[in-house]
Structures are given as structure tokens and as C-alpha cells.
Design a protein around this motif. Structure first.
Motif: not given
Length: 379
Positions: A89-101
Motif C-alpha cells: 500500500p502507498s499509505e495507511f489512513q485513519i478515519d476516526f469520528d473524534c469529538a473536538q474536545k
């Protein structure tokens, strides 16, 4: 899906493959792994990245607790399974629904995840609201780059916003991100969805495909779409002059034949070139007597059928007429006006045709057909 990836390979620099999604049973993490056709990716020599999606989580965050170790193990396993199929793979992505706080605490996860997938390029998905937070730059410095997601479904229906991506806001957010001086990508939407809101206007859930969630009877359902014309103009601007920090556009998501809520390739191809897709509906006559009437989409984008078809004739007598479900007909001696019923909202896909009704005459008629939008027909 395989055909979509093959087509994407012809038109794009690569694809981002969703490897798995982590959810939560209380505070305990669970994982659902995607059914990725690794063999096809290898045989086609597809350039790909791997994404791991993590659902909303309120903490606690720690770089060395059981939750962090679970996430790290899932990330490592995705890299390992790709390697077992001889895919780099060319990269690894993390898609996390993080609360801004929780942005400062999120950094603890990023440190261990970046180490876990090294030497792959490590990228995180971010929201525009984070750009003004003092923790944003320290957060993205934990990664090699970030994806700015400029599309979303509103958490409340107060404003009745109809689009997933506000072009004016997207421009402003990209300019703001560029001023930070860090490399980033921007994610633009190609889909539409339905969202359900409760009586207080709060978001219940979102229907991203043909599966309808079990919403309560009093749910208010709104549709949000991607405006191909507006997004095409965004792309045109960035193709002509873009911030040097903007590396690429990521399209969410690639067209799949069975995905009825996504653009077709002809639409996406036009938008990728910075050109508004052609919009063209035509009224058709089929048969001599009776005459079937239909609307065909001969353009390059799906169209909302807010339409009126007027059939006119002279020196002939109409014997009978009827409209098909979703349509109404207003009949006089010399014309029939077919319109979409008020309670129905229909879309017509690129290349598709929808029959709207029929007419029967004493003899085969000479018809003139005119297609207009409802608001134009009332003028």
C-alpha cells in the motif's frame, strides 16, 4: 465492485480500500472487516491505500491500554494481509469520528498507530471545525499528512441544508488549511443520502445506500446530495491555481453499478476535469396508437424529476388517457399535461428512461411534445 476498481485505475492515481471498521459495544471495541478482493488488486496491479475507520468514542484514550492495543492489532493485521498478497500500500489512513474536545487525547492513539504501520505513509481524516483549534497542528504533526473532509450531514435539521458540500465553505476551509503550511488532501463527495431526524430536530441515523434504517413513524427524512455543478467549479479553480499544500483530491466514493445513490462514471469524469456535466432530459413518444409517453435522461448527471410534459395535437379526438404511478395528467381537447405528483420525488439516472403515461386517440396522432420544469410551466 471489481469493475469499479478497474475503471478507477484508468482514471485515477489509486484507490483507498476500506479494510475494516471498529465499533463499540459499550467501551469494548469490536471490528467488522471488509471483504477485500486482494487477489484482484494484485492481479490488476492497482495502486491502493488502506483505511481503518473508527466509530465515535468518548475515551479514555491511552497509547498502551487494551483499547489502543486492539486498534493497533487491527491496523497491523490489515498491513499484514496486504503483504501476504504481495501488495505494498502507498499509505495507511485513519478515519476516526473524534469529538473536538478529545483532539489532545487522540494524539496518544496516533503515536502508537504511526509506529505500528511504519514505514507506510500515515494519514488521518480531519474535519474543518478542527482547523481553528489550537490542538489541530500538534495533532496533524503526529501524521505524515491529513485529509480535510469538507462534506457532512448536519447533526440537526434546523437550517434544512440540502447539499452535502457547501462550495463556498469548502473554498474557505481549503484556504485556511493551506495557511498552516502542512501537506493535505481534500475529500469531495460523489453521493447522496437520506437522514432521519427526530421531533426535536436531532439526527437519528443516515441511509447511505438502498438500505432504509428502521426509523420511528414520526421521523422527518431529508435527502442530502452532492451538487455536481458546484463541485466541478471548485475543481476547475483548483486545477487552474491551487495552494501548493493541497496534494490531491480524494473522491468519496467511486461509482459502483449497484450503488443507486452515487454518481455514475460519466458524471465524475466531467467533474474531475472541472467541467459541469451536461444536464438533458427529453420527452419521448413510443407507439402509434395508443401512444406511450416517457422521459429519458440523455445527459451526464442524474436528474430530479420535477417535470412537466405537455403533449399537444390538433384535428383529432382523444379517447382515453392515464398517468402512471407518481404522475398526474390534466386532459383537454387539444392537449394533455403530465406532471410529477406533489407527494412523489423521483430521480432519473444517466441513460435511464421512465414511462409517465399513455394516450389513445380515434386515429394515430401528430404530437408535439414539450418538457419543462414545474416552476417554468407555471409562468
Amino acid at each position: 465492485m471489481n469493475d469499479a476498481v478497474v475503471e478507477a485505475q484508468k482514471r485515477m492515481d489509486g484507490v483507498v480500500v476500506l479494510g475494516a471498521e471498529i465499533g463499540w459495544a459499550g467501551k469494548n471495541p469490536t471490528v467488522v472487516r471488509a471483504n477485500v478482493n486482494w487477489e484482484m488488486l494484485k492481479s490488476r496491479d492497482v495502486s491502493c491505500s488502506i483505511a481503518l475507520r473508527i466509530a465515535s468514542y468518548s475515551g479514555p484514550f491511552d497509547g498502551d491500554d487494551t483499547t489502543a492495543r486492539f486498534i493497533v492489532d487491527v491496523a497491523k493485521s490489515l498491513v499484514d494481509v496486504a503483504a501476504s498478497h504481495r501488495i505494498a500500500p502507498s499509505e495507511f489512513q485513519i478515519d476516526f469520528d473524534c469529538a473536538q474536545k478529545d483532539l489532545p487525547e487522540f494524539r496518544a492513539w496516533l503515536r502508537v498507530l504511526r509506529e505500528a504501520v511504519y514505514p507506510l505513509r500515515f494519514v488521518i481524516t480531519t474535519l474543518p471545525a478542527w482547523l481553528d483549534d489550537s490542538e489541530f497542528v500538534p495533532l496533524v504533526r503526529e501524521a505524515d499528512g491529513y485529509v480535510l473532509q469538507v462534506h457532512s450531514v448536519p447533526l440537526s435539521n434546523v437550517n434544512d441544508r440540502a447539499t452535502l458540500c457547501d462550495a463556498a465553505l469548502a473554498r474557505a476551509w481549503v484556504r485556511k488549511a493551506a495557511r498552516l503550511g502542512l501537506p493535505f488532501s481534500v475529500a469531495l463527495p460523489t453521493y447522496r443520502c437520506s437522514a432521519g431526524y427526530d421531533a426535536a430536530g436531532n439526527l437519528l441515523s443516515v441511509a447511505m445506500d438502498s438500505v432504509q434504517p428502521p426509523w420511528p413513524p414520526d421521523t422527518r427524512v431529508l435527502e442530502f446530495a452532492s451538487n455536481a455543478d458546484e463541485i466541478a467549479m471548485l475543481v476547475k479553480e483548483w486545477r487552474q491555481k491551487r495552494p501548493s499544500q493541497l496534494r490531491e483530491i480524494i473522491w468519496y466514493r467511486i461509482p459502483v453499478t449497484t450503488d443507486v445513490r452515487n454518481w455514475r462514471w460519466v458524471t465524475l469524469s466531467a467533474v474531475m476535469l472541472g467541467r459541469k456535466p451536461l444536464h438533458q432530459l427529453v420527452a419521448l413518444r413510443e407507439g402509434e396508437n395508443p401512444v406511450d409517453l416517457a422521459i429519458a435522461n440523455t445527459g451526464e448527471a442524474d436528474e430530479l424529476l420535477d417535470s412537466v410534459v405537455t403533449a399537444s395535437w390538433s384535428n383529432n379526438a382523444v379517447v382515453a388517457a392515464d398517468a402512471l404511478p407518481g404522475w398526474v395528467v390534466d386532459l383537454t381537447d387539444s392537449r394533455a399535461v403530465f406532471a410529477t405528483a406533489e407527494e412523489h420525488q423521483m430521480r432519473l439516472s444517466v441513460g435511464a428512461k421512465r414511462r409517465i403515461g399513455w394516450l389513445r386517440y380515434e386515429r394515430s396522432p401528430s404530437l408535439q411534445l414539450e418538457l419543462t420544469k414545474k416552476n417554468e410551466a407555471r409562468r
